[in-house]
Each structure stands twice: as C-alpha cells, then as structure tokens.
Design a protein around this motif. Structure first.
Motif, short mmCIF file in Angstrom:
data_model
loop_
_atom_site.label_atom_id
_atom_site.label_comp_id
_atom_site.label_asym_id
_atom_site.label_seq_id
_atom_site.Cartn_x
_atom_site.Cartn_y
_atom_site.Cartn_z
N LEU B 259 -14.33 6.57 -14.89
CA LEU B 259 -14.16 5.32 -14.13
C LEU B 259 -12.72 5.18 -13.64
O LEU B 259 -12.48 4.75 -12.51
CB LEU B 259 -14.54 4.13 -15.01
N VAL B 260 -11.76 5.57 -14.50
CA VAL B 260 -10.35 5.49 -14.09
C VAL B 260 -10.12 6.37 -12.86
O VAL B 260 -9.42 5.98 -11.92
CB VAL B 260 -9.43 5.92 -15.25
N MET B 261 -10.75 7.55 -12.86
CA MET B 261 -10.59 8.44 -11.71
C MET B 261 -11.09 7.75 -10.44
O MET B 261 -10.45 7.79 -9.40
CB MET B 261 -11.38 9.73 -11.91
N VAL B 262 -12.27 7.13 -10.56
CA VAL B 262 -12.85 6.49 -9.38
C VAL B 262 -11.98 5.32 -8.91
O VAL B 262 -11.72 5.16 -7.72
CB VAL B 262 -14.28 6.01 -9.68
N VAL B 263 -11.52 4.54 -9.86
CA VAL B 263 -10.71 3.36 -9.50
C VAL B 263 -9.38 3.80 -8.90
O VAL B 263 -8.92 3.28 -7.89
CB VAL B 263 -10.49 2.47 -10.73
N LEU B 264 -8.76 4.80 -9.53
CA LEU B 264 -7.47 5.28 -9.04
C LEU B 264 -7.61 5.88 -7.65
O LEU B 264 -6.78 5.66 -6.76
CB LEU B 264 -6.89 6.33 -10.00
N GLY B 265 -8.69 6.63 -7.44
CA GLY B 265 -8.90 7.27 -6.15
C GLY B 265 -9.34 6.28 -5.08
O GLY B 265 -9.26 6.57 -3.89
N GLY B 266 -9.80 5.15 -5.51
CA GLY B 266 -10.25 4.14 -4.55
C GLY B 266 -11.76 4.11 -4.49
O GLY B 266 -12.40 5.07 -4.08
N MET B 267 -12.33 2.96 -4.90
CA MET B 267 -13.77 2.82 -4.85
C MET B 267 -14.18 2.64 -3.39
O MET B 267 -13.55 1.89 -2.66
CB MET B 267 -14.21 1.58 -5.64
N GLY B 273 -10.39 10.35 -2.24
CA GLY B 273 -9.62 9.73 -3.30
C GLY B 273 -10.12 10.15 -4.68
O GLY B 273 -9.33 10.53 -5.55
N SER B 274 -11.44 10.11 -4.86
CA SER B 274 -12.01 10.48 -6.15
C SER B 274 -11.68 11.93 -6.49
O SER B 274 -11.37 12.26 -7.63
CB SER B 274 -13.53 10.30 -6.13
N VAL B 275 -11.77 12.81 -5.47
CA VAL B 275 -11.49 14.22 -5.70
C VAL B 275 -10.05 14.41 -6.16
O VAL B 275 -9.78 15.05 -7.19
CB VAL B 275 -11.75 15.05 -4.41
N VAL B 276 -9.12 13.81 -5.42
CA VAL B 276 -7.71 13.98 -5.75
C VAL B 276 -7.42 13.39 -7.12
O VAL B 276 -6.75 14.01 -7.96
CB VAL B 276 -6.82 13.31 -4.67
#
Lengths: 296, 347
Positions: B259-267, B273-276
């Motif tokens: 979830l942190v990855m998704v939020v950090l990358g931008g929902m 964003g999620s990939v990076v």
C-alpha cells in the motif's frame, strides 16, 4: 458443564476488554465518521505507560494507572489534532490510510523505544480475591475486569445521556453543521470524544495486562481489530451495540477456543473474522445500528 | 488479446519503456556477471513488488476501494501455484522450468482470482472503511488457515527448494520480465479501455455511474478478481525465488508495504508511479542497511504526510500551485484566449 460455565465467564471477561475498546471505535465513528485504525495501538501505549511508570519509575500502582489514562487521553487528542482534523472533508479512503499510518507509527515508535522483546506487566497493586462458587472458581482479575467494565459503561451512558457535553456529542454525531449553528463547539466535542475513547483504551490496557501478563509493541493490533469486529457486530455508532458486540465476540472466541480448537486446530481467528464478514454481508448495519440512506 | 496489445496510450508507453529498459539492464548485468550478490537478490523481489503494486493500484487507485489483504491474495497464489509446481516436479523430475512455472502461475493466479471474486461479493454490500476491514479479515483468515493446513506444511512452511532453479535470478529473469511486462500492458490497457473508464466512474461517483447504466456489481467483482489474479502470480514468483514459503510472511505488514508503494507512487490511473515506487522501496532498504530498523517507521510517517499533503483541504492552494497542470494551464492560457477570441469572431 463446568467447562461451559468457565468458558462463558472467561468469554465475558475477554468480552469486557473488547467492549471497552469497541466503545472507543464506535464513539469516534459516530462522531467523526472515520475508522480510527490507530485505536488498537493506543491500548499498547497505555500498557507501556503502565509498564514505564510502575516498573521503571516505581510509581505506586494507582498513580501509574492514572498516568496511563491521562497520557492516552492526551495522545488521542494530539492524534486527532495532527492527523485527522486536517483531513476532515477528505475522501474516507485517504483518512483511513492516514489512520493506518498513525497505527504503524505508534507501533514502530514503541519498537524503537522499548525493543521488540516481551515485557512483563507490573503488579498494579489491584488485588481482588477469587470467588468460589462451589462448582467453579472465578478469578479475582476476572471479577475486576467485569466490574470495571460495567462501572465504566454505566458512567459513559450517564455522561452521554445526562450531561450537557454528552448532549453536544450526540448532536454532533447527528448533524455536524446543525450542531455548529446551535453554538456547539464541534472541534472541542470531537477532541473530547477522542479523549474519552482513548481513556477507555487505557482502562482496557489495564485489564488486558492483568489477563495476559506481558506486552509487546504489537500487543494492541489484534485486540484492536477484534474489538472493531465487535463494534461492527453490534452496529457501529451505537454504544449499547459496542457493549453487546464486545461480549458477543469475547464469548464466541472463548467458546471456539474451548470446543473447536481441540478438533480443528487454532482457527479461532478464522471464526471471529468469518462472523465479521458474514455479519457485514447479511446485515451491514450490525445488530443495533441504524440504517443510513444514501442521498444523491 | 491482439486488440488489447495494439493500442497503447502515450503515458503507458513511457511506463512500458521504463520496464523494458529496466529488464534489459538487469539481463545484461546478470548475464555478464557484473551484478553484485546484493543486486542479484533484489531483482526478482523488485519484479514481484512491481506486479503487486500495479495490481493494488488497480484496486485502490482506479476502483477506489482500499484492500488491506493484498498479501493474502499473494499468499493464495504462492501456496497453490507452488504446491502445483512441487507436485509436478515430484512426478516428472525432468520437467523444465519453462513448463511448470507458467502452469503454476496460471493456476496460482486463478486460485487467487477465485478468492478475489469471493471477497468481491461482500464488497457489493459493504464499502469504504468496512470493505477495508473485510479485506483485512480475509488476509488474517487465509494466514490462519494456511498455518493449520498440513498439505502446505503448516506453520513450518511449504518447501519450494525443488522448484527453485539454480542461478535463480538469471534463470527466472526472462519469465519474470515477460510476466511483469505482459501484466503491465494488460492492466494499463484495461484502465484505458471503456471498462476502465466505467471503473473510474464508479470510483468518482457510484450512484451517478449506476444511473448511467454501468454495471457496478460486475465491475467491482471483476476488479477484485483481476487484481487478485496478478497478486497471485506475484506470489508464485515469490515462491520460486525462495526455498520456503511461510504463512507469516504474508501478514498485514506486507499488505501495508504494498500500500505504501501505491500511495507513494500516486494512486490513480498512471501506473508509472507504482512501478518506480516499488523499485525504490525494494532497493532502498537493501542498500541502506542501517535504514532497516527505521523502515516501517519512515513508511508510516510517509503515509501520513503524503495523505495530509495530497488530500487535506487546507493544503489545496499549495497543491494547486505545485501541480504540473497549473503550470501548463498558465502557459497555455494565452493561446486559449487567442483561440477563443478568434472563434468569437467566426460566430
């Protein structure tokens, strides 16, 4: 038969703890319309405060408990002010993610400060003699837990129904804007709700500590989630519902541990969470919850 | 399928380019032996985290429902898929990786998708916070059940030593790259398609979407199934990368990490964003060993700060001034004004 009665008494004792925690969830949900995910971790903070004050700073037992209650209340207010208040009016998804963040923040702060090992819960000096009923012996800590919970619940019910602040709380949970127009200080009422919920969590941590004897940084998360289950089960936003749900989930858990675990293994959590899912599907508003119509 | 692959949005093309370039670099450094052991151990985890992050973004960013049980779907995929692979290898010891890995992925993914659909059905009745708790409860149920299932090794875990290829990273890389890139294309094209627009309409306003004739129930369950499918495939990759799968790995912590990855990358609908974020959050803790102790602490602070910054009404002004759209608008404002005056002349 003795096993059944013993199990039921244990279930009521565990259910009392859940009910105390569930009250915090349900009050906050009723008034701020948000799921305070960090509520479970406030229990952990309460337990560590008791540990720090009594075991490390050698406070007398009652003062340690008092410190814990005050500290948790202040923590509740601070969390609300820093994390939830700025997000009022934001989508509920974002508020929930913030609450999860706070929950993890508290857990990991405790992990940094106290380390990951278990700590023994200190003796708070509260000693209630066991009660021998002839066919079954009720332990003192069980009596204490149940009595404390019942007293707190009566006090809370009186507070909400009889006092001016309680009336304000009910008004804010009914309609925030209308309450504001009636001259109610909405921000202060919400802060108060968080303070009361967190204080109840501190009492829950006291009971939890007496029954489970050790604490860890993750101590609060499981009881927190179970208590949320209880709040949903009883109907979120409803105070009698939280009490009912707490006792229900506590008894269900102990019954399952006594009768199902010997046959199928440790699947109590499956049963508790399964009940939650079934409840949400069959009756999303819980046992005593009000149905809210969606307006376009 | 062909149609799905032929039309690629410009933004998605960039994401795809990044993925392809990344896997090419990995392939070069691995096959020439330039990669350090540290990097070697990171490549496959990075890949399955990318897969997990984009599939969770599909659920959280595109459908707008929070899933706290993504690790649960991953665990279903890992256990079922790897169990199939282990059984296959046991029966036919000469079976090559190229045969049993795809079978395991398909079966693992489908098993996870089935669970996704099962969880998606309560999602029709409950929403928002409640649904998040249902997914959380699901994750816990899966973990507890697996711990009690002797077929899957119980609490000791499932031994995947026999299906883990030698020279793991390099051998798994072609399959991993293919799966991640293909999944990314499928998910991104789904988002850009008519169906994707329907899903986003549900996110933005369910009632309005329903009034427009969008089948909300169908799309919700479908997204749960699809998202869970890719999480399951990621789980199978996970199982092939390690010698053992343990139930407690797929706890609530892992769901939060994704979830942190998704939020950090931008929902939202842009998957880059999620990939990076998935790559950065897999690499950083490995490089900064001292960072390990503070990892979850920093993640939690990050979650709170990002949420406060991106959605607090008080910061709306600052947000607007910082956004690319605002700058673009300023630059194009003059042009538009001219165009408008011209149109006005024409009329």
């Amino acid at each position: 038969m003795t096993l059944l009665i013993e199990t039921l008494i244990q279930g009521i004792s565990l259910g009392s703890i859940y009910a105390l925690i569930a009250l915090g969830y349900t009050m906050v949900y009723g008034i701020a319309k948000m799921l305070n995910f960090a509520h479970g971790d406030v229990i952990m903070v309460g337990a560590y405060t008791i540990y720090t004050t009594i075991s490390l700073a050698h406070f007398p037992g009652w003062l340690g408990v008092l410190t814990s209650v005050v500290f948790c209340s202040v923590l509740g207010i601070v969390i609300e002010f820093l994390a939830y208040k700025p997000l009022r009016g934001a989508p509920s998804l974002n508020v929930l993610i913030t609450a999860i963040g706070i929950s993890y923040l508290l857990q990991n702060l405790a992990l940094l400060i106290f380390g990951g090992q278990q700590e023994d819960v200190p003796n708070t000096g509260i000693n209630v003699p066991s009660l021998d009923l002839g066919f079954v012996v009720v332990e003192g800590k069980v009596i204490f837990t149940i009595v404390l919970t019942v007293v707190l619940m009566i006090a809370l019910t009186l507070f909400i129904n009889k006092t001016k602040m309680g009336k304000a709380m009910r008004a804010v949970s009914e309609d925030k804007d209308a309450a504001r127009l009636m001259g109610i200080n909405v921000n202060r009422t919400i802060s108060l709700t968080f303070a009361i919920g967190s204080a109840l969590a501190a009492f829950a941590s006291l009971c939890y500590g007496m029954n489970y004897t050790y604490i860890k940084p993750t101590t609060g998360s499981m009881p927190g989630i179970k208590a949320f289950t209880a709040a949903v089960f009883g109907g979120i936003g409803s105070i009698p519902g939280a009490m009912l749900g707490g006792f229900g989930i506590g008894i269900l858990e102990k019954l399952s541990q006594a009768y199902i675990t010997p046959i199928f293994g440790e699947i109590t959590d499956v049963i508790v969470f399964g009940v939650l899912i079934i409840m949400l599907v069959v009756r999303p508003t819980g046992l005593l919850g009000k149905k809210i119509r969606e307006k376009v | 399928m062909k149609n799905m692959l032929s039309k690629i949005n410009r933004k998605d093309a960039l994401t795809l380019g990044v993925l392809v370039a990344m896997f090419l670099v990995f392939f070069v450094v691995l096959s020439t032996g330039m990669a350090s052991n540290q990097l070697k151990n990171m490549i496959i985890p990075m890949s399955y985290y990318i897969l997990l992050a984009i599939s969770l973004n599909l659920m959280v960013g595109v459908l707008g429902e929070l899933s706290l049980g993504h690790a649960g779907f991953m665990s279903v995929g890992a256990y079922v898929g790897c169990y199939v692979a282990v059984t296959l290898v046991e029966k036919y010891p000469s079976m090559p990786l190229a045969a049993y890995l795809p079978i395991a992925m398909v079966i693992g993914g489908l098993a996870a998708a089935a669970f996704g659909v099962i969880i998606g059905i309560p999602a029709l009745r409950v929403k928002g916070d409640y649904l998040a708790i249902v997914t959380l409860a699901f994750g816990e149920i899966v973990r507890t059940l697996v711990q009690n299932m002797s077929v899957f090794g119980g609490a000791l875990g499932l031994d995947t030593g026999d299906i883990r290829p030698k020279n793991t990273a390099l051998t798994l890389l072609p399959f991993t790259a293919a799966v991640v890139i293909l999944s990314a294309i499928l998910i991104m094209n789904l988002v850009r398609s008519k169906h994707g627009r329907s899903i986003m309409a549900i996110r933005d306003n369910r009632i309005a979407a329903e009034a427009c004739g969008i089948n909300v129930n169908f799309y919700k369950v479908a997204v749960f199934g699809i998202s869970a499918f890719f999480a399951g495939v990621a789980g199978v990759l996970y199982g092939h990368n390690f010698t053992i799968i343990k139930p407690e790995t797929f706890g609530f912590n892992m769901s939060i990490e994704i979830l942190v990855m998704v939020v950090l990358g931008g929902m939202g609908s842009n998957m880059l964003g999620s990939v990076v974020a998935a790559v950065v959050l897999t690499v950083l803790p490995e490089i900064l060993r001292d960072f390990q102790d503070y990892r979850m602490l920093i993640y939690s602070v990050m979650l709170v700060l990002i949420m406060l910054f991106t959605s607090a009404p008080a910061f709306a002004g600052i947000r607007e001034r910082l956004s690319l759209g605002f700058i673009k608008e300023k630059l194009t404002a003059k042009k538009k004004a001219k165009k408008k005056s011209k149109e006005g002349d024409g009329a």
